[in-house]
Design an enzyme around this catalytic site. Structure first.
Site, PDB file in Angstrom:
ATOM      1  N   SER A   1      -1.286  -0.506   7.789  1.00 54.34           N
ATOM      2  CA  SER A   1      -1.506  -1.934   8.031  1.00 54.34           C
ATOM      3  C   SER A   1      -0.578  -2.763   7.163  1.00 54.34           C
ATOM      4  CB  SER A   1      -2.961  -2.257   7.693  1.00 54.34           C
ATOM      5  OG  SER A   1      -3.135  -3.643   7.499  1.00 54.34           O
TER       6      SER A   1
ATOM      7  N   TYR B   1      -9.031  -2.224   1.059  1.00 55.96           N
ATOM      8  CA  TYR B   1      -8.541  -1.677   2.322  1.00 55.96           C
ATOM      9  C   TYR B   1      -7.033  -1.435   2.250  1.00 55.96           C
ATOM     10  CZ  TYR B   1      -7.361  -1.644   7.345  1.00 55.96           C
ATOM     11  OH  TYR B   1      -6.873  -1.326   8.594  1.00 55.96           O
TER      12      TYR B   1
ATOM     13  N   LYS C   1      -5.024   2.174   2.372  1.00 56.90           N
ATOM     14  CA  LYS C   1      -3.965   2.462   3.343  1.00 56.90           C
ATOM     15  C   LYS C   1      -2.666   2.838   2.615  1.00 56.90           C
ATOM     16  CE  LYS C   1      -5.917   1.788   7.433  1.00 56.90           C
ATOM     17  NZ  LYS C   1      -6.064   2.921   8.388  1.00 56.90           N
TER      18      LYS C   1
END
Lengths: 327, 327
Positions: free
Chosen positions: A126, A150, A154
């Site tokens: 992402s 998050y 990632k």
């Protein structure tokens, strides 16, 4: 070729499965078996292809090994706890997004110790891996300094994917997806929800709230482009990647004002009139810290193709979700 | 203030402990207790200070909790499996360098759930977090694409440190150390060994082999500078870091030819004559992939100070290791 899709029940996962079933092959190699996994057992697609649907939590020891039973030559790993949930629930985010991915990578490594096994692994990362400092256009060699758990998870999985690939344990490609628009379905509470909402709701005759200024600029790709990225990553010549296995996908940089102008061109003034300005300082503050645009030259050179106008993104939504009709 | 040093028996660890014992304080705050940990129980320093020496393997569950028993307000985490070993032993490298560090961070998080606890954590990272593509001078916003498992593990720990700090779970500073020269002690088999060897051995009247060309350029700091970085990171105002908790330390960029010229200025032609050119293609190939120079502007602005000439690095070795004498 056996293909495994982890996270097959999500929005992108379902569209990817539909494309795999439609094509029956990836990069010219026929699909002989398809395994679809998600936390909840995915719905089986309508196809003559051999399909297995399984409920699996990657973060549970042994789960990845079960998914690898048929030695899939191609693995799509899309499963993740989304940004807001990973931020709200520290342990769950790390368990699913980091430990789950690492257990998958380790299961592949161990399978390769028993017999020759080096699958292609396509991993969805992402643009959340990028944070401070944020130049107006982020280059392909910009550092990863995520501002969320998050994004951290990632970025860590990207590093693992590159190291496992460098060591020949699997053949990985990490693709950093832009914000996906227009997301189909109901409005949600995600801070990014309005980017899709101000297009989706007016096209269906509904009102939508716009919480930020029209000058806000962000980075987009359609769900159809996202599936295209995944399929290209699955079939590309990874020798061209060298040891740099993670790529920022080509998106489209557009301001909210440009989104609205595109909506007017595609659907007229009535549609635009359904957008209500409801300024929200919290949302504006969150979005102010987000990336605005990327170079993504490397991915473009390697054949990944995104959209070139927001009109195109809206037309794809009308075609793929509304059967070509505007409400 | 209670201080914990993990990796206290290593080369930099021992010099850090000597400085802590010498100063009796960090940033003006007196040290009330010092815990020294390493895989093997470290030798106790000669001091009136309360010192505890413990053998501890961070990667063993429960080990970190034991080390935190006295709630140290300052933690130096220097323990690591070195690059060559982490490359040769995949599982050991990940277990010690990644899992060990994560267990430490988790133990701190859990301690903070019981009572208010937010220690300063100073973590030694490495320029090995950088890999392809490598510009001649690497900027402060350059991406982390390590080419070794060691570099991967360090980059992952940097990401964890930044996320735990952002969430207020501890107050972390990650410092990317340059290659340390002149390393005291015996020659070793590390590919980087010659950078120290061509100075250290001639200064002691011994011959040293030079396996690469004099044009090879690399990034250095003395052991004394490394200790200075650690102490500065321990006492600095971390509010100035924002969410970017990891810093490339200011080193000195020097070619092998510049190293040799400095040796001649400091110790004369006889010393230089003890360097034997023994070209080795393997070593030259490994070193060709290494960073040559960094901007390190951010760390300099924040008060970290390295050396400005290789003469200085040689003189520090003579002062700190040879009692001011050249053999």
């Amino acid at each position: 070729m056996n293909v495994l899709v982890i996270g097959a029940a999500g929005m992108v996962g379902r569209k990817l499965v539909a494309a795999l079933v439609r094509d029956g092959a990836v990069g010219g190699v026929p699909i002989s078996g398809l395994t679809l996994a998600d936390l909840q057992e995915p719905d089986p697609p309508v196809t003559g292809m051999a399909v297995k649907c399984v409920a699996a939590d990657l973060s549970r020891p042994g789960s990845a090994e079960t998914l690898l039973a048929d030695q899939p030559e191609l693995i799509f790993h899309l499963a993740a706890v989304v940004s807001a949930e990973a931020e709200a629930n520290f342990e769950k985010g790390y368990r699913i997004n980091l430990d789950g991915t690492r257990l998958l990578f380790e299961a592949i490594r161990h399978a390769g110790e028993v017999q020759s096994y080096c699958p292609r692994v396509v991993f969805t990362s992402s643009i959340a891996v990028f944070g401070e400092p944020l130049p107006a256009v982020i280059g392909d060699s910009h550092e990863q300094t995520p501002l969320t758990s998050y994004g951290t998870q990632k970025a860590i999985c990207e590093l693992l994917l590159a190291d496992y690939s460098r060591r020949g344990l699997f053949d990985g490609v990490g693709i950093r997806l832009p914000t996906i628009a227009v997301r189909p379905g109901k409005p949600n509470k995600a801070a990014s929800g309005f980017f899709s909402g101000i297009i989706r709701e007016p096209l269906s005759g509904q009102e939508a709230e716009l919480p930020v200024a029209e000058s806000v600029r962000h980075w987009f790709a359609s769900p159809r482009a996202a599936v295209g990225f995944l399929l290209h990553a699955a079939a590309m010549d990874t020798a061209l990647l060298g040891n740099q296995r993670n790529l920022t996908m080509p998106g489209l940089a557009a301001t909210v004002g440009e989104q609205i102008a595109a909506l007017e061109r595609v659907a007229g003034r009535d549609a635009v009139a359904r957008i209500k300005r409801v300024p929200d300082a919290t949302t504006a503050g969150i979005v102010a810290g987000w990336p605005q645009a990327f170079e993504a030259e490397r991915a473009r050179r390697l054949g990944f193709v995104g959209e070139t106008s927001f009109d195109e993104i809206i037309l794809i939504h009308i075609e793929d979700e509304l059967g070509g009709w505007i409400g």
